[in-house]
Write a protein that holds these residues in place. Structure first.
Motif, PDB file in Angstrom:
ATOM      1  N   LEU A  88       0.816  -1.213   0.000  1.00  0.00           N
ATOM      2  CA  LEU A  88       0.000   0.000   0.000  1.00  0.00           C
ATOM      3  C   LEU A  88       0.848   1.261   0.000  1.00  0.00           C
ATOM      4  O   LEU A  88       0.353   2.353  -0.266  1.00  0.00           O
ATOM      5  CB  LEU A  88      -0.921   0.028   1.224  1.00  0.00           C
ATOM      6  N   GLY A  89       2.148   1.116   0.314  1.00  0.00           N
ATOM      7  CA  GLY A  89       3.002   2.286   0.406  1.00  0.00           C
ATOM      8  C   GLY A  89       2.909   2.965   1.752  1.00  0.00           C
ATOM      9  O   GLY A  89       3.122   4.183   1.854  1.00  0.00           O
ATOM     10  N   GLU A  97     -10.694   3.399  -0.774  1.00  0.00           N
ATOM     11  CA  GLU A  97     -10.220   4.472   0.085  1.00  0.00           C
ATOM     12  C   GLU A  97      -8.798   4.231   0.577  1.00  0.00           C
ATOM     13  O   GLU A  97      -8.052   5.161   0.849  1.00  0.00           O
ATOM     14  CB  GLU A  97     -11.172   4.651   1.278  1.00  0.00           C
ATOM     15  N   GLY A  98      -8.418   2.979   0.716  1.00  0.00           N
ATOM     16  CA  GLY A  98      -7.067   2.673   1.188  1.00  0.00           C
ATOM     17  C   GLY A  98      -6.031   2.627   0.091  1.00  0.00           C
ATOM     18  O   GLY A  98      -4.870   2.332   0.346  1.00  0.00           O
ATOM     19  N   GLY A  99      -6.444   2.897  -1.142  1.00  0.00           N
ATOM     20  CA  GLY A  99      -5.514   2.868  -2.268  1.00  0.00           C
ATOM     21  C   GLY A  99      -5.684   1.625  -3.106  1.00  0.00           C
ATOM     22  O   GLY A  99      -5.849   1.687  -4.319  1.00  0.00           O
ATOM     23  N   LEU A 100      -5.596   0.459  -2.489  1.00  0.00           N
ATOM     24  CA  LEU A 100      -5.834  -0.820  -3.151  1.00  0.00           C
ATOM     25  C   LEU A 100      -6.984  -1.503  -2.433  1.00  0.00           C
ATOM     26  O   LEU A 100      -7.033  -1.530  -1.201  1.00  0.00           O
ATOM     27  CB  LEU A 100      -4.584  -1.707  -3.088  1.00  0.00           C
ATOM     28  N   ARG A 128      -3.799   6.301  -7.120  1.00  0.00           N
ATOM     29  CA  ARG A 128      -2.854   5.998  -6.045  1.00  0.00           C
ATOM     30  C   ARG A 128      -2.166   7.237  -5.492  1.00  0.00           C
ATOM     31  O   ARG A 128      -1.614   7.197  -4.393  1.00  0.00           O
ATOM     32  CB  ARG A 128      -1.795   5.013  -6.549  1.00  0.00           C
ATOM     33  N   MET A 129      -2.178   8.342  -6.224  1.00  0.00           N
ATOM     34  CA  MET A 129      -1.515   9.552  -5.758  1.00  0.00           C
ATOM     35  C   MET A 129      -2.383  10.199  -4.691  1.00  0.00           C
ATOM     36  O   MET A 129      -3.452  10.728  -4.974  1.00  0.00           O
ATOM     37  CB  MET A 129      -1.296  10.511  -6.944  1.00  0.00           C
ATOM     38  N   ASP A 130      -1.911  10.150  -3.451  1.00  0.00           N
ATOM     39  CA  ASP A 130      -2.761  10.579  -2.337  1.00  0.00           C
ATOM     40  C   ASP A 130      -2.398  11.950  -1.787  1.00  0.00           C
ATOM     41  O   ASP A 130      -2.891  12.355  -0.742  1.00  0.00           O
ATOM     42  CB  ASP A 130      -2.697   9.547  -1.208  1.00  0.00           C
ATOM     43  N   GLY A 131      -1.529  12.674  -2.462  1.00  0.00           N
ATOM     44  CA  GLY A 131      -1.155  14.003  -1.992  1.00  0.00           C
ATOM     45  C   GLY A 131       0.098  14.023  -1.152  1.00  0.00           C
ATOM     46  O   GLY A 131       0.690  15.075  -0.922  1.00  0.00           O
ATOM     47  N   SER A 132       0.545  12.836  -0.675  1.00  0.00           N
ATOM     48  CA  SER A 132       1.770  12.803   0.120  1.00  0.00           C
ATOM     49  C   SER A 132       3.003  12.991  -0.749  1.00  0.00           C
ATOM     50  O   SER A 132       4.065  13.356  -0.255  1.00  0.00           O
ATOM     51  CB  SER A 132       1.869  11.472   0.870  1.00  0.00           C
TER      52      SER A 132
END
Length: 765
Positions: free
Chosen positions: A152-153, A183-186, A353-357
């Motif tokens: 998930l990174g 919501e969790g990416g995957l 997948r790009m969550d802003g972090s």
């Protein structure tokens, strides 16, 4: 497997346009033997390669993402109890049920326990919720699946005390219920469904979702956030459909506690979530034969399978960054095979997948550029243009709000100055100047400055007597390389703009007009305009130069998109215009560089807000034929010395470029890493170079015309060999330079320099 670099998003190594990551392992023995086989067959006039040989030769094959099979086995083993006795039920969620992105998870678990079933619950992450409450009602609990959290990174701590394979190795689960959320990416199905199929083929898999995703409306303006939302919504739709196709049963639990059975034909109401309705749903699942396991991973999980060396050693944010870059690399591979829809899907994964972090502006810009290419190839010009404009706005960012002063120009000064370095190439230089004499722009609009880098042929005599119709300056200097030559030319220039080119740049008649028009349309913002630069048709006579025409190894225009923005790595002085005062403000070209002066100065301009815009209508030809394979070594040696100085001055480049030996500094420790790489690859690379040289005198056009499949095989092998050869000799020379400049005690085992210091020719090609 990894492949040509990103101009998509990947990083660019100076004038070398490919990605060379650790997952691309070149079989040099196969390469050398294959090239020799094909060469011999070509000489003998063989019709084609045998089918079984050809299958082995395509060592860098396309990535095929096949449709997921819908077939089921004729009959799965009967593990049910015909409604008698408890079932073994596995429930997997992102977290513990409170809070939980899937509604009715608590009610589901309570109903399963009330029905007397043996329930095992997995929370992928232990974020919130009360696991004691579940334990008190007899549910077996497992939390923190660190193996999957790593993918998930997200950062992980400690060691995992359990694993899914051990759970599945015991008595089979009758039913596995996987909650579905992005919501969790995957999603849970993306990470668990295939593994359960492989390890427990008799288990019926139910996807329990709280929402049927729908695509949003297309954006109406080139706004990055609108574009990302649109692509993300489409990504969620396709990923959910992929999970549904692999599941045995789909249950929708809406916000009103209603359960619905979802199929391709209908959405049927089951009733309020409770014991009776859950029992009915389980009964339907038990009447369904489990589907077959599939060999292909979920679309978003392909990168984990294809790029293990790039991803497996990373964790946290670094893992996520690696995944995002891998999506782009895979999209580029798919585009090469004209698999445009699949390529677009990989790009959409980036937005999901790009969550802003991590929000690297240049990377995002190139993702949008690549997306625009997909829409262009799919016949959607409106979305393609919207992507171009969104990419330009993203690339400029805050710099678009910082005004740039209008260029200063005296009344009698030309509008643009053409800087042409030359070294011992009078015949080509004559053609270059003849093309400039034929320009449609008024002669008063431009001047040409030829900088002679100490030529020993008849260039000096010719240039001192040369009397063209345009304003002309001839400058002669001691042989010092292109960096010093371009710096000299800039110092004597009078135009508002500079048009930077080589002596083998043969311009179309309207090149100057095209450059000036482009700057006017860009409203004098912080842009450098890069025109097209193509080899002539005769390049197809040799395999190496035809490879240059097809791949962005030598020049990036091969894979660039019209009207799109690019970063400093694309500041290539073969046919590029930029404001003269901007070049002067950053200190002009640095004389120390023999071939990399454009990239290095492009970086300094980039840090001042300048970007490169591709304008292919400003077209020129690259008259540099023939190009023997041995020139690869000469060219790489010059870059090796240049890169030492550039990496030392700009450490960010080492972080931002993809290289086979990742470097962190120009010091002794990194020198030893380079030496280890060089010695480990010396024999293989020398054999590969020998194999390539044998193609220098073979008419490749005959193979292209008569045996295109064989030609494709050869180009695939060149695609692997040429970048590796380049990096080997570049590192060899970089090591020599480090030993000399850093006063290291390590012996330079590499062979002597093939170019005398300071004798580099003034040409990029």
């Amino acid at each position: 497997m990894e492949q040509v670099h990103l101009h998509t998003g990947a990083r660019v190594a100076g004038g070398v346009w490919y990605l060379c990551g650790p997952d691309l392992q070149v079989d040099f023995n196969l390469l050398s033997s294959t090239l020799e086989k094909v060469r011999q067959r070509t000489i003998l006039g063989a019709a084609e390669l045998k089918a079984n040989e050809e299958s082995q030769l395509l060592v860098l094959s396309a990535v095929y993402i096949r449709d997921m099979p819908e077939t089921r086995p004729k009959s799965a083993p009967d593990t049910t109890h015909d409604g008698v006795g408890p079932l073994r039920v596995l429930v997997i969620c992102e977290t513990f049920p409170h809070p939980n992105p899937a509604p009715d998870a608590n009610e589901l678990l309570r109903s399963l326990v009330e029905l007397g079933h043996q329930v095992t619950f997995i929370a992928r992450e232990r974020l919130t919720g009360d696991d004691d409450a579940l334990a008190r009602i007899g549910i077996r609990i497992y939390a923190d699946d660190l193996e999957r959290v790593l993918v998930l990174g997200k950062p992980i701590q400690g060691a995992q005390s359990w694993n899914l394979e051990q759970l599945l190795s015991g008595p089979s689960f009758d039913i596995a219920i996987l909650t579905d959320s992005f919501e969790g990416g995957l999603s849970i199905p993306e990470q668990y469904l295939d593994f359960i199929r492989q390890k427990s083929s008799g288990t019926r898999i139910v996807v329990w979702t709280h929402q049927l995703h729908q695509p949003s409306r297309p954006p109406t303006r080139p706004d990055r956030s609108e574009l990302e939302s649109f692509e993300k919504s489409h990504d969620w739709v396709s990923r959910q459909e992929e999970a549904f196709r692999r599941a045995d049963l789909i249950v929708l639990a809406n916000g009103d506690h209603e359960l619905y059975l979802v199929s391709e034909r209908e959405v049927r109401r089951l009733g309020k979530c409770g014991v009776e309705v859950v029992s009915d749903a389980l009964g339907m699942a038990l009447k369904t034969d489990p589907k077959s396991a599939v060999t292909e991973p979920f679309s978003i999980m392909h990168v984990e399978k294809l790029f293990p060396a790039r991803l497996s050693s990373r964790s946290g944010l670094q893992r996520l960054q690696g995944q995002l870059e891998a999506f782009v690399t895979l999209a580029s591979l798919l585009l090469k095979e004209n698999r445009v829809v699949e390529a677009r899907q990989q790009i959409r994964h980036v937005f999901s997948r790009m969550d802003g972090s991590w929000d690297a502006v240049e990377f995002v810009t190139q993702v949008i550029v690549l997306l625009g290419r997909c829409y262009r190839l799919l016949g959607d010009p409106e979305m393609s243009e919207l992507c171009r404009e969104a990419a330009r706005q993203t690339a400029m960012g805050q710099w678009s709000n910082i005004p740039l002063a209008l260029p200063k120009r005296t009344a009698d000064a030309p509008r643009i100055s053409l800087i042409v370095p030359t070294f011992n190439r009078l015949l080509i230089l004559r053609k270059c100047l003849a093309a400039l004499e034929a320009q449609t722009a008024p002669a008063s609009d431009f001047e040409v400055i030829v900088v002679d880098d100490g030529s020993s042929d008849q260039s000096e005599e010719f240039l001192r007597e040369y009397r063209p119709p345009f304003q002309f300056q001839y400058l002669r200097q001691q042989n010092s390389g292109t960096g010093a030559a371009r710096r000299n030319g800039v110092a004597h220039a009078n135009g508002e703009y500079l048009l930077l080119m080589n002596d083998d740049t043969i311009c179309d008649p309207d090149v100057i007009e095209q450059h000036l028009q482009a700057h006017r349309k860009l409203n004098y913002q912080r842009w450098a305009v890069l025109g097209n630069f193509q080899y002539p048709a005769q390049a197809r006579l040799r395999a190496l130069t035809h490879y240059f025409c097809m791949e962005p190894f030598m020049f990036p225009q091969v894979s660039m998109e019209e009207g799109c923005p690019y970063g400093y790595s694309h500041f290539i002085t073969c046919n590029l215009s930029v404001r003269r005062d901007a070049v002067m403000d950053v200190g002009s070209f640095a004389s120390i560089y023999k071939l990399s002066e454009d990239t290095e100065m492009g970086l300094r301009l980039f840090e001042k807000g300048f970007r490169v815009l591709y304008h292919p209508a400003a077209h020129a030809w690259h008259d540099h034929l023939p190009y023997p394979a041995r020139n690869l070594k000469r060219r790489s040696y010059v870059y090796g010395a240049d890169y030492f100085h550039m990496f030392r001055r700009h450490p960010r480049v080492m972080r931002e470029w993809a290289m086979p030996v990742p470097l962190t500094a120009m010091d002794e420790a990194n020198a030893l890493r380079i030496l280890e790489y060089v010695e480990a690859n010396r024999t293989d690379v020398e054999n590969a170079m020998e194999a390539l040289e044998k193609w220098d005198n073979i008419d490749f056009s005959l193979m292209l015309d008569r045996h295109p499949d064989t030609a494709h095989t050869v180009l695939s092998l060149f695609q692997q060999a040429v970048p590796r050869i380049h990096w080997f000799y570049l590192y060899e020379k970089m090591y020599q330079t480090m030993v000399r400049e850093l006063n290291l005690v390590h012996p330079a085992d590499a062979e002597p320099d093939v170019l005398a210091d300071g004798a580099a020719a003034c040409t990029k090609g």
